[in-house]
Scaffold this active site. Sequence first.
Site, PDB file in Angstrom:
ATOM      1  N   SER A 321       5.260  -1.868   3.400  1.00 37.59           N
ATOM      2  CA  SER A 321       4.411  -2.039   2.127  1.00 37.59           C
ATOM      3  C   SER A 321       4.140  -3.568   1.800  1.00 37.59           C
ATOM      4  O   SER A 321       3.418  -3.927   0.984  1.00 37.59           O
ATOM      5  CB  SER A 321       5.474  -1.756   0.865  1.00 37.59           C
ATOM      6  OG  SER A 321       5.839  -0.184   0.573  1.00 37.59           O
ATOM      7  N   HIS A 364       5.644   6.822 -10.705  1.00 40.93           N
ATOM      8  CA  HIS A 364       5.652   5.693 -11.792  1.00 40.93           C
ATOM      9  C   HIS A 364       5.062   5.736 -12.925  1.00 40.93           C
ATOM     10  O   HIS A 364       4.885   5.068 -13.804  1.00 40.93           O
ATOM     11  CB  HIS A 364       5.085   4.337 -11.000  1.00 40.93           C
ATOM     12  CG  HIS A 364       5.813   3.813  -9.733  1.00 40.93           C
ATOM     13  ND1 HIS A 364       5.877   4.529  -8.428  1.00 40.93           N
ATOM     14  CD2 HIS A 364       6.963   2.998  -9.837  1.00 40.93           C
ATOM     15  CE1 HIS A 364       6.697   4.049  -7.629  1.00 40.93           C
ATOM     16  NE2 HIS A 364       7.308   3.138  -8.298  1.00 40.93           N
ATOM     17  N   CYS A 377       4.276   0.716  -5.610  1.00 38.12           N
ATOM     18  CA  CYS A 377       3.886   2.116  -5.953  1.00 38.12           C
ATOM     19  C   CYS A 377       3.013   2.605  -4.874  1.00 38.12           C
ATOM     20  O   CYS A 377       2.032   1.694  -4.611  1.00 38.12           O
ATOM     21  CB  CYS A 377       3.284   2.143  -7.255  1.00 38.12           C
ATOM     22  SG  CYS A 377       2.542   3.763  -7.539  1.00 38.12           S
TER      23      CYS A 377
END
Length: 644
Positions: A321, A364, A377
Amino acid sequence: MAKFGSQNKSRPIPKLGTRISILTGVITVILSIATVRLYYLQIIKHHVMADLSDRNRIRIQRMPALRGLVFDHRHRPLVDTKPSFDAVIVPEDMQPGTVKKLQDLLGVDGIDEKLADADDNGRPEYEPVMVAERLNWQQVSTLEAHQLELPGVSLQVTPRRHYIYDSLAAHLLGYVGEVTVKDLRSLPDYRMGDEIGKFGLERSWEDTLRGDSGGQEFEVDAVGRRLRMLQEVPEKPGSSIVLSLDLDLQKVAEDAIGERAGALIAMDPNTGYILAMVSHPAFNPNEFADGINSAEWRELSTDPSHPLENRVIQGAYPPGSTFKIVDSIAGLESHTLTPATTYYCPGGMWYGNREYRCWRKQGHGHIAFHRAIVESCDVFFYNVGIRLGVDRIAAWAHALGFGKKSGIALDNERAGTIPSSQWKERRYHERWYPAETLSVAIGQGYVTVTPLQLAQLASEVANGGTLYKPQFVKEVDALDGSVVRDYPPVVENQLHLDPQMLDELRSAMCDVVGAPDGTARGARINGIEVCGKTGTAQVVKEAQGSRTKETALPEKYRDHAWFMAFAPRDHPKIAIACIIEHAGHGGSAAGPVVKAVMEKYFEMNPVQGAPPIAAPEIPAEAAGTGAAARSAEPVGTVPADPSD
């Protein structure tokens, strides 16, 4: 009887004068020959004979120069030299049995092979050959006591490299070793027994550190023992190197990682100077300087934890990420993304006939850019990636320094991989499928980066888009301490990023650490606004539809933990990237390591108006009992399901 006796009369004896004449003639001939020979040797061959005599009486010995010292940026020594007592032999002076007696006295072997190697490499006549190195005091005293029994053998004091803090910063400092036969073929200025840089700083800065050899001319006796010095040409020591590295920061970084496998790189985002560099597991360079044997080398080179690999520049990992920062810059600058952009995350996203999951199983909900960064996310960034396309992502990644070598002055740096449609066509002769872009958008699939490249990304976000060449040498000093050369910052690329968009990104990264729902809450520092991004990079691909519990996997298949950060938000002074292999989540594993390093930095360099920083706490995880073994398969080469 009378007749018989008359037949055996004696021959007449020469007179005395005749005998003297004959003897005189013989002596005259002998003296004439001797005179002619002496005239030939003393007059005609005078220069040749005098030279041979001097070569037996006078020796010239080459004296290798002291290598330059290495200091941290506060001029505290990291690498120096220490004396080594070595046994040398002049083969022309030794007698039969000398080698065997020396081997028996010192408890060594292989001297005959060393003498043969020296002759095979064109050793000049009467040049000594080093046959036993780094003698202990018992061996030194034994050699001195039996000197008369060992013609041609002498004791020599040689400077040897000494790494003061053993394995500290080993992958940056590197190590030296004895010059090899292969080296000598291309390096005529070196001799057998010389030290030469083999790895790291010692190798890449060899010409600066080495210096110029000198020599001594001295008189010897019949067994080759030194009698008196005739003249000397002093050696010129190598120049010293002052690093940008900080010793205290380096110690804290290594302690924070502890026994776990991983890497950390801290740099000044305003210059590109490296403040700390850790790769673990490490090695002790003194083992190489002291003479590593084949068994020890085999153990190091075949160790499955790869202690000789500099993970900072050679470890190519999926960024996970943390790569969402690249997507964010690309999207915001390409106007396919705005701070107000919102997507719905139910816990996954179907694309084609496959579901691409978010790390959060329950999802989310409706989520905008700022919160998508804070909570990382995946579904949000799947959508960002689809709208950008892989080629636009690749173009921005390359502009930010990924997919190419940084140019750091260390050998064997890896470029990592940034895939594109053309890249896949060249490599696999296949077209790019749009679904593959989803994995790229969250730093999985074909994407691999080095920790150094990720630290550069953190620096670019911190400084407004300037890509600096990473450097760890600030200056080269002469023996008297004067500066010979300095190395100012070098700008490799300047991206003109929209200040407003960049501020939105920084704000989100600061809430990754500071907000209650941020993924790096454990990296907070009282009074310092830290901005960062976590990442969890899969090592192996999970089966479609499965969610394997991390602790259920063998350690070598568990995810890598990433954290990149810079601080403070305004006028940043330090940028860091850290990876802990097979440790799971970036916030819980790598975050505390980065926090410890930053706390130490701001303790030494207080921010005006901020409260004092307490001594950094070393994460409990650092007290582990061994480095995790790396996967046998190359990390990041197999497309993996998204997960964070």
